[in-house]
Scaffold this motif. Structure first.
Motif, mmCIF file in Angstrom:
data_model
loop_
_atom_site.group_PDB
_atom_site.id
_atom_site.type_symbol
_atom_site.label_atom_id
_atom_site.label_comp_id
_atom_site.label_asym_id
_atom_site.label_seq_id
_atom_site.Cartn_x
_atom_site.Cartn_y
_atom_site.Cartn_z
ATOM 1 N N TYR A 42 -42.612 -11.201 -6.944
ATOM 2 C CA TYR A 42 -43.122 -12.314 -7.764
ATOM 3 C C TYR A 42 -44.198 -13.106 -7.023
ATOM 4 C CZ TYR A 42 -42.997 -16.840 -10.211
ATOM 5 O OH TYR A 42 -43.331 -17.994 -10.875
ATOM 6 N N LEU A 43 -43.988 -13.389 -5.743
ATOM 7 C CA LEU A 43 -44.940 -14.204 -4.993
ATOM 8 C C LEU A 43 -46.286 -13.510 -4.859
ATOM 9 C CD1 LEU A 43 -42.779 -15.754 -2.115
ATOM 10 C CD2 LEU A 43 -43.291 -16.683 -4.383
ATOM 11 N N GLU A 44 -46.281 -12.212 -4.563
ATOM 12 C CA GLU A 44 -47.551 -11.505 -4.412
ATOM 13 C C GLU A 44 -48.276 -11.384 -5.750
ATOM 14 O OE1 GLU A 44 -47.128 -6.742 -4.732
ATOM 15 O OE2 GLU A 44 -46.347 -7.567 -2.870
ATOM 16 N N SER A 45 -47.527 -11.236 -6.838
ATOM 17 C CA SER A 45 -48.166 -11.179 -8.155
ATOM 18 C C SER A 45 -48.835 -12.509 -8.486
ATOM 19 C CB SER A 45 -47.134 -10.825 -9.230
ATOM 20 O OG SER A 45 -46.627 -9.518 -9.042
ATOM 21 N N ASN A 46 -48.145 -13.601 -8.185
ATOM 22 C CA ASN A 46 -48.723 -14.915 -8.442
ATOM 23 C C ASN A 46 -49.916 -15.194 -7.542
ATOM 24 O OD1 ASN A 46 -47.390 -17.049 -10.391
ATOM 25 N ND2 ASN A 46 -45.801 -15.624 -9.754
ATOM 26 N N GLN A 47 -49.912 -14.641 -6.338
ATOM 27 C CA GLN A 47 -51.072 -14.778 -5.455
ATOM 28 C C GLN A 47 -52.294 -14.112 -6.079
ATOM 29 O OE1 GLN A 47 -51.425 -16.595 -2.810
ATOM 30 N NE2 GLN A 47 -53.502 -15.931 -2.352
ATOM 31 N N THR A 48 -52.085 -12.955 -6.690
ATOM 32 C CA THR A 48 -53.187 -12.273 -7.375
ATOM 33 C C THR A 48 -53.704 -13.114 -8.540
ATOM 34 O OG1 THR A 48 -52.321 -10.106 -6.758
ATOM 35 C CG2 THR A 48 -53.843 -10.174 -8.621
ATOM 36 N N PHE A 49 -52.780 -13.698 -9.316
ATOM 37 C CA PHE A 49 -53.218 -14.570 -10.414
ATOM 38 C C PHE A 49 -54.066 -15.722 -9.881
ATOM 39 C CE2 PHE A 49 -48.925 -13.435 -12.614
ATOM 40 C CZ PHE A 49 -49.432 -12.196 -12.976
ATOM 41 N N GLN A 159 -44.334 -31.184 -10.286
ATOM 42 C CA GLN A 159 -43.688 -29.882 -10.426
ATOM 43 C C GLN A 159 -44.354 -28.834 -9.544
ATOM 44 O OE1 GLN A 159 -42.788 -28.353 -14.307
ATOM 45 N NE2 GLN A 159 -41.936 -30.278 -15.063
ATOM 46 N N VAL A 160 -45.670 -28.897 -9.454
ATOM 47 C CA VAL A 160 -46.391 -27.957 -8.589
ATOM 48 C C VAL A 160 -46.019 -28.176 -7.129
ATOM 49 C CG1 VAL A 160 -48.673 -27.346 -7.696
ATOM 50 C CG2 VAL A 160 -48.322 -27.583 -10.159
ATOM 51 N N LYS A 161 -45.976 -29.439 -6.718
ATOM 52 C CA LYS A 161 -45.615 -29.766 -5.334
ATOM 53 C C LYS A 161 -44.209 -29.263 -5.007
ATOM 54 C CE LYS A 161 -45.287 -33.670 -2.113
ATOM 55 N NZ LYS A 161 -45.441 -35.148 -1.967
ATOM 56 N N LYS A 162 -43.291 -29.451 -5.939
ATOM 57 C CA LYS A 162 -41.913 -29.000 -5.734
ATOM 58 C C LYS A 162 -41.847 -27.476 -5.607
ATOM 59 C CE LYS A 162 -37.812 -28.227 -8.465
ATOM 60 N NZ LYS A 162 -37.382 -28.168 -9.866
ATOM 61 N N ARG A 163 -42.559 -26.769 -6.482
ATOM 62 C CA ARG A 163 -42.552 -25.309 -6.433
ATOM 63 C C ARG A 163 -43.207 -24.790 -5.155
ATOM 64 N NH1 ARG A 163 -43.117 -22.299 -12.282
ATOM 65 N NH2 ARG A 163 -41.468 -23.465 -13.354
ATOM 66 N N GLN A 164 -44.272 -25.440 -4.725
ATOM 67 C CA GLN A 164 -44.935 -25.020 -3.488
ATOM 68 C C GLN A 164 -44.010 -25.169 -2.294
ATOM 69 O OE1 GLN A 164 -48.473 -27.465 -3.617
ATOM 70 N NE2 GLN A 164 -49.709 -25.828 -4.541
ATOM 71 N N LYS A 165 -43.233 -26.246 -2.277
ATOM 72 C CA LYS A 165 -42.283 -26.456 -1.189
ATOM 73 C C LYS A 165 -41.210 -25.370 -1.205
ATOM 74 C CE LYS A 165 -39.397 -30.034 0.943
ATOM 75 N NZ LYS A 165 -38.906 -31.439 0.846
ATOM 76 N N LEU A 166 -40.726 -25.018 -2.403
ATOM 77 C CA LEU A 166 -39.725 -23.958 -2.511
ATOM 78 C C LEU A 166 -40.291 -22.610 -2.068
ATOM 79 C CD1 LEU A 166 -37.987 -24.854 -5.900
ATOM 80 C CD2 LEU A 166 -36.905 -24.815 -3.643
ATOM 81 N N ILE A 167 -41.555 -22.353 -2.409
ATOM 82 C CA ILE A 167 -42.191 -21.101 -2.007
ATOM 83 C C ILE A 167 -42.308 -21.019 -0.487
ATOM 84 C CG2 ILE A 167 -44.401 -19.866 -2.004
ATOM 85 C CD1 ILE A 167 -44.666 -20.657 -4.970
ATOM 86 N N GLN A 168 -42.664 -22.138 0.141
ATOM 87 C CA GLN A 168 -42.739 -22.163 1.606
ATOM 88 C C GLN A 168 -41.382 -21.839 2.228
ATOM 89 O OE1 GLN A 168 -44.256 -26.070 2.454
ATOM 90 N NE2 GLN A 168 -46.357 -25.565 1.863
ATOM 91 N N THR A 169 -40.329 -22.400 1.650
ATOM 92 C CA THR A 169 -38.973 -22.110 2.136
ATOM 93 C C THR A 169 -38.635 -20.644 1.925
ATOM 94 O OG1 THR A 169 -38.259 -24.369 1.625
ATOM 95 C CG2 THR A 169 -36.531 -22.691 1.857
ATOM 96 N N GLU A 170 -38.993 -20.107 0.766
ATOM 97 C CA GLU A 170 -38.716 -18.707 0.452
ATOM 98 C C GLU A 170 -39.418 -17.767 1.432
ATOM 99 O OE1 GLU A 170 -39.124 -15.649 -3.375
ATOM 100 O OE2 GLU A 170 -39.689 -17.750 -3.577
ATOM 101 N N VAL A 171 -40.689 -18.045 1.722
ATOM 102 C CA VAL A 171 -41.447 -17.204 2.655
ATOM 103 C C VAL A 171 -40.815 -17.238 4.043
ATOM 104 C CG1 VAL A 171 -43.661 -16.955 3.837
ATOM 105 C CG2 VAL A 171 -43.609 -17.386 1.374
ATOM 106 N N LYS A 172 -40.418 -18.421 4.484
ATOM 107 C CA LYS A 172 -39.790 -18.548 5.801
ATOM 108 C C LYS A 172 -38.469 -17.786 5.861
ATOM 109 C CE LYS A 172 -37.999 -21.885 9.168
ATOM 110 N NZ LYS A 172 -36.727 -21.141 9.311
ATOM 111 N N LEU A 173 -37.655 -17.932 4.806
ATOM 112 C CA LEU A 173 -36.361 -17.258 4.792
ATOM 113 C C LEU A 173 -36.521 -15.743 4.760
ATOM 114 C CD1 LEU A 173 -34.304 -19.587 2.426
ATOM 115 C CD2 LEU A 173 -33.921 -19.198 4.871
ATOM 116 N N ARG A 174 -37.531 -15.258 4.092
ATOM 117 C CA ARG A 174 -37.787 -13.812 4.088
ATOM 118 C C ARG A 174 -37.990 -13.310 5.520
ATOM 119 N NH1 ARG A 174 -41.871 -11.534 -0.400
ATOM 120 N NH2 ARG A 174 -40.699 -11.979 -2.295
#
Length: 307
Positions: A42-49, A159-174
């Protein structure tokens, strides 16, 4: 990659994956990306968008509720609509005013739905999609004004700020989980997977989706690393990774196909048969492919598994 080499291909629909693309690259075909909001890609697809948005390129995005799987027909239909509108703009197909009006009405209905439910991010996605689709076919000034107003609103920014923070956490946890596959023991993994699984029921939908993506990511990573270890005959490493794979994705038939491969390499034919049967019970049916591989000959001898 195939479409980049052959200009007669004018459209690509990427399902559950993205295309390798630098920010400066402009594809010579129309792109439609379809991905589940629980997909590990999902993250890489959204990066392409995001890259397409930054370049002001026309494209179609369709995000459905689900993981790394083929999309439901209604989501894939958005990709087909995108192709048809693109071909209309190129005058490859005749302009169908009635059909275009119906598509426009459906988009407005979706926009109104997300506005009423307070989901400003989804609302904006559909507004921007409609603006891209209908640019050059009709006046899109109102859509662009609406998108601008949404993107300046405090609710959207929050909402964007909240999602960006969650994405940062997701990338780190990966990254942490990749290291943990080698470094952490199975007791640690049992507790960690239990914690993430509990988070999939979180009241916050965004948190729940991140948790599901993380589980799917660990499943994919443990599958790939197990496959590599088995290919290299590193059976001790494969055994641990298989346990992690089973913990995170116990209903996946691929887990037990991997176990069958592992036990075959150990020449433990009893457990090989047992795990292959478990894979069948969980939905595996592509037996002919396995019969065609000489590696699996012991599985199909008369003294082994009966099919």
């Amino acid at each position: 990659m195939f479409a980049q080499q052959f200009p007669e291909i004018i459209g690509v629909a990427a399902c559950g994956a993205s295309l390798p693309m630098a920010p400066s690259h402009k594809p010579n075909y129309y792109y439609a990306g379809v991905v589940g909001n629980e997909d590990f890609n999902y993250l890489e697809s959204n990066q392409t968008f995001s890259i397409f948005d930054q370049q002001g390129l026309d494209y179609t995005s369709a995000i459905f509720n689900g993981g790394h799987e083929w999309p439901p027909s209604e989501s894939f239909e958005l990709a087909i609509i995108g192709f048809d509108i693109y071909c209309t703009k190129l005058q490859r197909i005749e302009k169908n005013e009635g059909w275009l009006s119906e598509v426009y009405k459906q988009m407005l209905d979706s926009i109104n739905h997300f506005e009423e439910t307070g989901n400003v991010i989804e609302e904006n996605i559909y507004v921007r999609q409609a603006a891209r689709w209908f640019y050059g076919l009709q006046n899109t000034k109102e859509l662009n004004l609406k998108a601008g107003a949404i993107e300046r609103s405090q609710k959207f920014l929050n909402q964007v700020k909240k999602r960006q923070k969650l994405i940062q956490t997701e990338v780190k946890l990966r990254a942490d989980f990749i290291r943990a596959i080698e470094l952490r023991d199975l007791d640690w993994w049992k507790q960690e997977i239990e914690n993430i699984t509990n988070s999939t029921n979180h009241n916050d939908k965004d948190v729940a989706q991140v948790s599901k993506r993380l589980l799917n990511y660990v499943s994919m990573a443990s599958y790939m690393l197990t496959k590599t270890d088995l290919a290299d005959a590193k059976l001790d490493g494969a055994a641990k990774k298989l346990k992690i794979y089973e913990l995170v994705d116990p209903k996946n038939p691929d887990v037990y196909l991997m176990y069958a491969r592992y036990y075959l390499q150990l020449e433990d034919f009893e457990n090989m048969n047992k795990n292959f049967k478990t894979a069948q019970e969980l939905g595996f049916t592509d037996i002919e492919t396995y019969k065609a591989e000489s590696f699996w000959t012991p599985l199909f001898t008369s003294t082994m598994l009966e099919m």
